[in-house]
Scaffold this active site. Structure first.
Site, mmCIF file in Angstrom:
data_model
loop_
_atom_site.group_PDB
_atom_site.id
_atom_site.type_symbol
_atom_site.label_atom_id
_atom_site.label_comp_id
_atom_site.label_asym_id
_atom_site.label_seq_id
_atom_site.Cartn_x
_atom_site.Cartn_y
_atom_site.Cartn_z
ATOM 1 N N CYS A 5 -16.065 -24.112 37.066
ATOM 2 C CA CYS A 5 -14.804 -24.333 36.342
ATOM 3 C C CYS A 5 -13.999 -25.430 37.038
ATOM 4 C CB CYS A 5 -13.983 -23.043 36.294
ATOM 5 S SG CYS A 5 -14.775 -21.679 35.438
ATOM 6 N N ASP A 21 -0.980 -43.443 73.929
ATOM 7 C CA ASP A 21 0.189 -44.269 74.225
ATOM 8 C C ASP A 21 0.962 -43.578 75.346
ATOM 9 O OD1 ASP A 21 2.301 -46.207 73.813
ATOM 10 O OD2 ASP A 21 3.414 -44.574 72.876
#
Length: 733
Positions: free
Chosen positions: A15, A422
């Site tokens: 479905c 970082d």
């Protein structure tokens, strides 16, 4: 526009494929993905070419429905609850009628008069409690497709019609020397078992979305609107607009994002940021929807309402992630697309082969075997294998301050073998702080107040750190006679006709400052540690020396160690100078680092790692590192509630705790392992189950699988896949 829309009336993974194909083929729709596990459609469409109403009409024409009204989460939940209760009642009714049929067929199989009783009990099972299978199967057939309900409807119809014929016309077989058998129990028990499987599956699926329900439950339903005359009026949160004043009482959840206008309190923000301690809020501070006011009462000015709040963005992000498809699911989807037609062909072949070798005397065996093949095949297990595990994994992440943007990120995080970090804001706090202070003489309130008053006027990044530090020490704001900023050196100001200065060591030398050997040694030590040193004095006398640094987060040392233990190489990139970078790297035990790196150079560094064969995760703030984040295989943004870089990264760590990156990798490994387990068992189940149902064991062992037990096995396969995925909710990571 990208939308996540609830889908109604889907009964199986086929479905979901039908709805997806229907929407994807519409003009103006660029992307469409249906997740059967969450019963949602994720669609990207051009509003100039198509609208939601037209999409809904297309879906309705294929036999399903969409809930397109915004803010209708409660309505959707009510529909699903009613659907679950209806399914439960149908299951109970089906078993109440099917059990007598089973008992009669087992103990009174040769009493032909009881066939009529079995017929009487079987009719309501098929056409009342199991009616949805026939309706769905008919809709699918009318659309030129097939789904799981097609197999159930066909198998039960064949068993029922054959039994009905034998009940009314037993002489047809008796005249040919064949004993007529009825299989009402097979038809009834197939419906009962399949309904039971779907009921358990629905219940288990509801558990997979518990994270979303928990997040949505953080949003209060009502708010106390402060009217112009100062009185309060309780209204629905959906009625609030930007600029409204809302009073929040102790113990209440904050209804919208806003700024505290008056009053003060402590607010528990743990559900958003993971911060365990309540945070003090006063006039001018920002507060977030869904967080809990603890002791005081305050009035907030609404800044973000409805879908714009941080909580709403988090909910939307998790919904989109849970509705997305992982690359590994594409294989299962391709198989599922051909699954039902293939099973129907195998069932027909089974029937023909049985008759070819056994003749009409084996007609009953041929029928039973073909019905068993139709019933035992289960595309749902294949279809549920990936999305249920992903839903639980993404939900588990959201509950632990790890927001995963899509299934691709969750699937690939476990493959990462190099993580690039970082420095500022990721490994460090991201804002300068006064970490050391030296008072060569006596510390006085006047000195603290002068430092605060002067640095509050300066725009230098280090000045705000000093001003904040002195404010916390109780400094007062003094009226200065004059103020002058000296670029690259510091500031000079006048107070009570005396000239004071704050600045670098260069400025101190220019003012003729001399320090004792002990003080000079201490200051040199700070500089060796990478601290920025600021002097405060009058003429040639120094009254204070401050060491300022962006301190390493307490969690960063553990985090780097955890990442290494996960088998990843750790790299650090920063735009800072080499001295500061080397100090931070030494503190964290990072051997691979580069300093004075520009944003474009960060991207190039990630690219070099990828070319060397590494799968790279980039961790940054999501803004300055956007180029490197875009280049990485998996991008991770660090944020604190309002600073979430949702549009930049695949994964967002909400509380800026780098240890969550290691958690995300473990979560990815467990989720991918569960997906593989689910797919393996789903494949094996069908590979073994279909031949057994077809009767391959009959020539050797005389074993033929009853359709009733085939339906039980089919129901169990889907449920077992969902239950296996749910284990992730309680696994220790």
């Amino acid at each position: 526009i990208k939308k996540v829309i609830p889908v109604l009336d889907m009964s199986c993974v086929m479905c979901a494929a039908n709805v997806e194909n229907t929407v994807r083929n519409l003009t103006g729709v660029s992307e469409a993905s249906v997740n059967f596990a969450s019963n949602t459609l994720t669609v990207v469409y051009d509003p100039q070419k198509i609208n939601l109403r037209q999409i809904r009409e297309a879906v309705q024409s294929s036999g399903y429905d969409l809930v397109i009204e915004d803010g209708d989460a409660d309505a959707v939940e009510n529909i699903r609850r009613k659907h679950y209760l209806s399914m439960r009642n149908k299951t109970i009714g089906a078993w109440a009628c099917a059990l007598p049929v089973m008992i009669i067929s087992m103990f009174f199989m040769h009493n032909r008069q009881l066939d009529w009783i079995m017929l009487l009990f079987t009719v309501p099972v098929l056409f009342l409690f199991g009616r949805s299978f026939f309706i769905s199967g008919w809709k699918a057939m009318r659309s030129g497709v097939a789904n799981m309900d097609t197999l159930v409807a066909m198998s039960t119809s064949i068993a029922f019609l054959f039994s009905l014929f034998n009940t009314f016309f037993p002489q047809f077989w008796l005249e040919r020397g064949i004993v007529p058998h009825v299989y009402y129990e097979a038809a009834a028990m197939i419906i009962a078992f399949v309904l039971t499987g779907k009921l358990l599956e629905e219940r288990a699926k509801n558990n997979t979305s518990s994270a979303i329900k928990g997040l949505m439950g953080l949003q209060p339903k009502t708010a106390a609107l402060v009217q112009e005359d100062g009185t309060e009026k309780e209204i629905s949160v959906s009625e609030l607009t930007v600029g409204d004043s809302v009073r929040v009482h102790p113990g209440e959840k904050i209804p919208v994002d806003g700024i505290v206008a008056s009053g003060e309190s402590y607010v528990d923000e743990s559900m958003i940021s993971g911060e365990p301690l309540p945070i003090y809020k006063a006039a001018g501070d920002k507060v977030l929807a869904g967080t809990i006011n603890q002791k005081g009462t305050f009035v907030l000015l609404a800044k973000e309402v409805g879908a714009s709040t941080v909580l709403a963005q988090i909910v939307r992000m998790v919904q989109e992630a849970q509705g997305s498809k992982a690359p590994v699911q594409r294989m299962a989807d391709r198989i599922s697309a051909y699954f039902v037609p293939t099973v129907m062909a195998i069932a027909l072949l089974t029937f023909v082969v049985w008759l070819s070798f056994g003749g009409t005397a084996y007609f009953s065996y041929a029928l039973l075997a073909s019905v068993s093949v139709l019933v035992i095949a289960c595309p749902c297990a294949l279809g549920l294998a990936t999305p249920t595990a992903l839903m639980v994994g993404i939900g588990r992440g959201a509950e632990n301050q790890v927001l995963i943007k899509d299934a691709f990120a969750l699937e690939n995080m476990c493959k990462v073998d190099a993580v690039v970090l970082d420095k500022t804001g990721t490994l460090t706090e991201g804002s300068p702080r006064v970490v050391r202070i030296l008072w060569p003489g006596e510390e006085q309130e006047l000195y603290r107040s002068l430092l605060f008053s002067a640095e509050s006027r300066s725009e230098h990044p280090l000045a705000s750190a000093i001003a904040l530090f002195m404010k916390d020490k109780g400094a007062k704001n003094l009226e200065l006679d004059s103020f002058e900023s000296m670029t690259g050196k510091g500031v000079r100001f006048t107070f009570n006709q005396n000239i004071w200065w704050i600045g670098s060591q260069t400025l101190a030398v220019e003012e003729g400052v001399t320090m004792s050997p002990e003080e000079s040694s201490r200051i040199s030590g700070w500089q060796e540690e990478g601290y920025s040193v600021v002097f405060f004095g009058r003429e040639a006398t120094v009254y204070a020396v401050l060491a300022i640094a962006d301190p390493v987060k307490e969690s960063s040392v553990d985090a780097v160690s955890m990442l290494r233990n996960e088998g990843m190489e750790v790299y650090m990139l920063t735009g800072d100078g080499k001295k500061n970078a080397s100090v931070v790297a030494a503190q964290l035990g990072i051997t691979h680092f580069e300093a004075e790196v520009l944003p474009g150079e960060k991207e190039a560094f990630v690219n070099r790692l990828q070319k060397s064969g590494k799968i790279v995760a980039m961790v940054g703030d999501g803004i300055n590192d956007s180029q490197a984040l875009a280049r990485a295989d998996v991008s991770i943004a660090m944020g604190k509630g309002t600073d979430i870089a949702m549009d930049v990264a695949m994964i967002t760590i909400m509380n800026s705790d780098l240890r969550r990156v290691a958690f995300a990798r473990k979560l990815s490994k467990r989720t991918v392992r569960l997906i593989r387990q689910n797919l393996f068992w789903a494949f094996i189940y069908n590979v073994i189950g279909i031949p057994v149902a077809a009767g391959v064991l009959y020539p050797v062992y005389g074993l033929l699988l009853n359709p009733m037990w085939a339906s039980a096995a089919m129901a169990f396969s889907s449920v077992s896949v969902v239950l296996n995925s749910l284990r992730l909710k309680w696994m220790k990571l």
